[in-house]
Design a protein around this motif. Structure first.
Motif, short mmCIF file in Angstrom:
data_model
loop_
_atom_site.label_atom_id
_atom_site.label_comp_id
_atom_site.label_asym_id
_atom_site.label_seq_id
_atom_site.Cartn_x
_atom_site.Cartn_y
_atom_site.Cartn_z
N THR A 222 0.92 -1.26 0.10
CA THR A 222 0.11 0.00 -0.04
C THR A 222 0.81 1.33 -0.03
N LEU A 223 0.46 2.14 -0.43
CA LEU A 223 1.13 3.42 -0.43
C LEU A 223 0.44 4.68 -0.15
N SER A 224 0.89 6.13 0.18
CA SER A 224 0.34 7.09 0.74
C SER A 224 0.81 7.96 -0.42
N ILE A 225 -0.10 8.89 -0.69
CA ILE A 225 0.16 10.29 -1.52
C ILE A 225 -0.29 11.47 -1.03
N GLY A 226 0.76 12.44 -0.98
CA GLY A 226 0.69 13.74 -0.40
C GLY A 226 1.02 14.83 -1.46
N ILE A 227 -0.11 15.50 -1.85
CA ILE A 227 0.01 16.54 -2.90
C ILE A 227 -0.18 18.13 -2.39
N GLY A 228 0.65 18.96 -2.86
CA GLY A 228 0.58 20.28 -2.39
C GLY A 228 0.20 21.32 -3.65
N MET A 229 -0.54 21.99 -3.63
CA MET A 229 -0.95 23.14 -4.61
C MET A 229 -1.60 24.29 -3.95
N ALA A 244 0.87 17.28 3.75
CA ALA A 244 -0.38 16.51 3.25
C ALA A 244 0.13 14.77 3.45
N ILE A 245 1.48 14.46 3.07
CA ILE A 245 1.72 13.13 3.21
C ILE A 245 1.89 12.77 4.73
N ASP A 246 2.28 13.70 5.63
CA ASP A 246 2.21 13.45 7.10
C ASP A 246 0.69 13.22 7.51
N MET A 247 -0.19 13.88 6.90
CA MET A 247 -1.65 13.75 7.25
C MET A 247 -1.92 11.98 6.83
N ALA A 248 -1.53 11.83 5.55
CA ALA A 248 -2.00 10.55 5.16
C ALA A 248 -1.24 9.55 6.03
N LEU A 249 -0.13 9.63 6.44
CA LEU A 249 0.50 8.41 7.06
C LEU A 249 -0.05 8.51 8.61
N GLY A 250 -0.39 9.79 9.13
CA GLY A 250 -1.07 9.75 10.44
C GLY A 250 -2.32 9.06 10.44
N ARG A 251 -3.06 9.14 9.17
CA ARG A 251 -4.68 8.67 9.31
C ARG A 251 -4.52 7.11 8.94
N GLY A 252 -2.96 6.36 8.90
CA GLY A 252 -3.01 5.13 8.72
C GLY A 252 -2.67 4.61 7.24
N GLY A 253 -2.23 5.56 6.37
CA GLY A 253 -1.82 5.46 5.29
C GLY A 253 -2.88 4.72 4.11
N ASP A 254 -2.42 4.09 3.20
CA ASP A 254 -3.40 3.76 1.95
C ASP A 254 -4.39 4.71 1.50
N GLN A 255 -3.67 6.05 1.34
CA GLN A 255 -5.00 7.08 0.90
C GLN A 255 -4.12 8.13 0.23
N ALA A 256 -4.86 8.90 -0.19
CA ALA A 256 -4.21 10.42 -0.70
C ALA A 256 -4.74 11.44 -0.32
N VAL A 257 -3.88 12.43 0.25
CA VAL A 257 -4.31 13.59 0.72
C VAL A 257 -3.82 14.91 -0.25
N VAL A 258 -4.80 15.81 -0.42
CA VAL A 258 -4.66 16.85 -1.43
C VAL A 258 -4.72 18.28 -0.40
N LYS A 259 -3.60 18.78 -0.26
CA LYS A 259 -3.61 20.40 0.40
C LYS A 259 -3.62 21.14 -0.70
N ASP A 260 -4.78 21.95 -0.85
CA ASP A 260 -4.71 23.19 -1.75
C ASP A 260 -5.07 24.30 -0.94
N GLY A 261 -3.76 25.15 -0.46
CA GLY A 261 -3.89 26.12 0.22
C GLY A 261 -4.37 25.60 1.56
N SER A 262 -5.43 26.29 2.10
CA SER A 262 -5.99 25.70 3.36
C SER A 262 -7.17 24.79 3.20
N ARG A 263 -7.14 24.45 2.04
CA ARG A 263 -8.34 23.44 1.96
C ARG A 263 -7.66 22.05 1.65
N ILE A 264 -8.30 20.81 2.43
CA ILE A 264 -7.68 19.57 2.28
C ILE A 264 -8.68 18.57 2.13
N GLN A 265 -8.30 17.85 1.22
CA GLN A 265 -9.18 16.73 0.60
C GLN A 265 -8.59 15.34 0.86
#
Length: 280
Positions: A222-229, A244-265
């Motif tokens: 499994t992998l984690s993805i962190g994206i910044g824009m 974003a990658i720290d958030m993905a790992l902190g939530r258990g991994g196996d997911q992608a986190v997108v940080k767009d300024g102050s907005r996070i998905q």
């Protein structure tokens, strides 16, 4: 002579308004068009007379907005494949303008709306092109790299690593991105912002593609993805990606986190769940 000059001047004004290249029209306070110059008529040439109302032609202009406007109102409108900035101003005209009806010898004043249409299609296209070309920074971490390698025969470990590398490089390369392997289980990549919509619509299918790699390994990778824009600079986008990658790992991994300024998905892995959050 003065009377003649005034009459000629009034007619010249009407001719100038009619031939003005900027679309211009006059509407009553409810938004019904009373008069349009040739440029405005060319914009709405396919509309029937019954539909010649600002609120019908341009849904972005609402009756409530017209009622609440003081002296001026500006609204961005889409019509006929073009984007216009509609500038509406409240003015007062008299019956001798030819737009109002009045009894002979009686002067009538009424407030009407002067409407200007500024075609900003090209401006928006250029702005969108600039946005599409912005750099997006991303990080990919393999969550359980060592454990997955230990679950497969030693002679096949290099093959498992090669297959994972190929999946990641193919996924990023298919959207004109560049990927660089930083460590045995860490990757950095960069793509154009215009491809973000595609990745989000696919819910980052690379998550499942890598998980499906199996050459006898008992544990799926499994992998984690962190994206910044959305940052002011490339370095800020990279900082967003690290957060974003720290958030993905902190939530258990196996997911992608997108940080767009102050907005996070958050985009989940197998469950494909999407959550949204906004940092204050």
């Amino acid at each position: 002579g003065l009377v003649g000059f005034a009459a000629d001047f009034d007619q010249s004004q009407k001719n100038l308004m009619a031939s003005m290249e900027l679309p211009y029209g006059i509407a009553d306070e409810a938004g019904r068009l009373l008069w349009t110059n040739r440029a405005f008529s060319a914009v709405i040439r396919d509309e029937k007379s019954a539909r010649r109302s600002l609120t019908v032609l341009f849904p972005e202009i609402t009756e409530e907005g017209l009622e609440k406007m003081d002296h001026a109102l500006e609204v961005q409108c889409a019509y006929g494949g073009a984007i216009y900035r509609a500038s509406i101003k409240r003015v007062t005209i008299q019956s001798d303008s030819g737009l109002l009806s009045a009894a002979p010898g009686q002067k009538t004043e009424q407030q009407v709306l002067a409407v200007y249409l500024y075609d900003e299609t090209e401006i928006h296209e250029y702005m969108q092109a600039i946005t599409d070309q912005k750099m997006v920074a991303g990080l990919i971490y393999l969550d359980n790299y060592d454990e997955a390698l230990e679950s497969v025969e030693e002679v096949r470990r290099s093959l498992l690593t090669a297959l994972i590398d190929r999946k990641i490089n193919k996924a990023i390369g298919s959207i004109e991105g560049v990927v660089k392997k930083l460590e045995k289980d860490k990757y950095f990549f960069t793509i154009k912002q215009k491809y973000m919509e595609q990745l989000e619509e696919e819910r980052f299918s690379i998550l499942e593609e890598v998980k499906a790699v199996n050459i006898g390994n008992e544990m799926a990778v499994t992998l984690s993805i962190g994206i910044g824009m959305g940052g002011d600079s490339y370095s800020q986008n990279y900082d967003f990606a690290r957060a974003a990658i720290d958030m993905a790992l902190g939530r258990g991994g196996d997911q992608a986190v997108v940080k767009d300024g102050s907005r996070i998905q958050y985009y989940g892995g197998k469950s494909q769940q999407l959550e949204k959050a906004t940092l204050v």
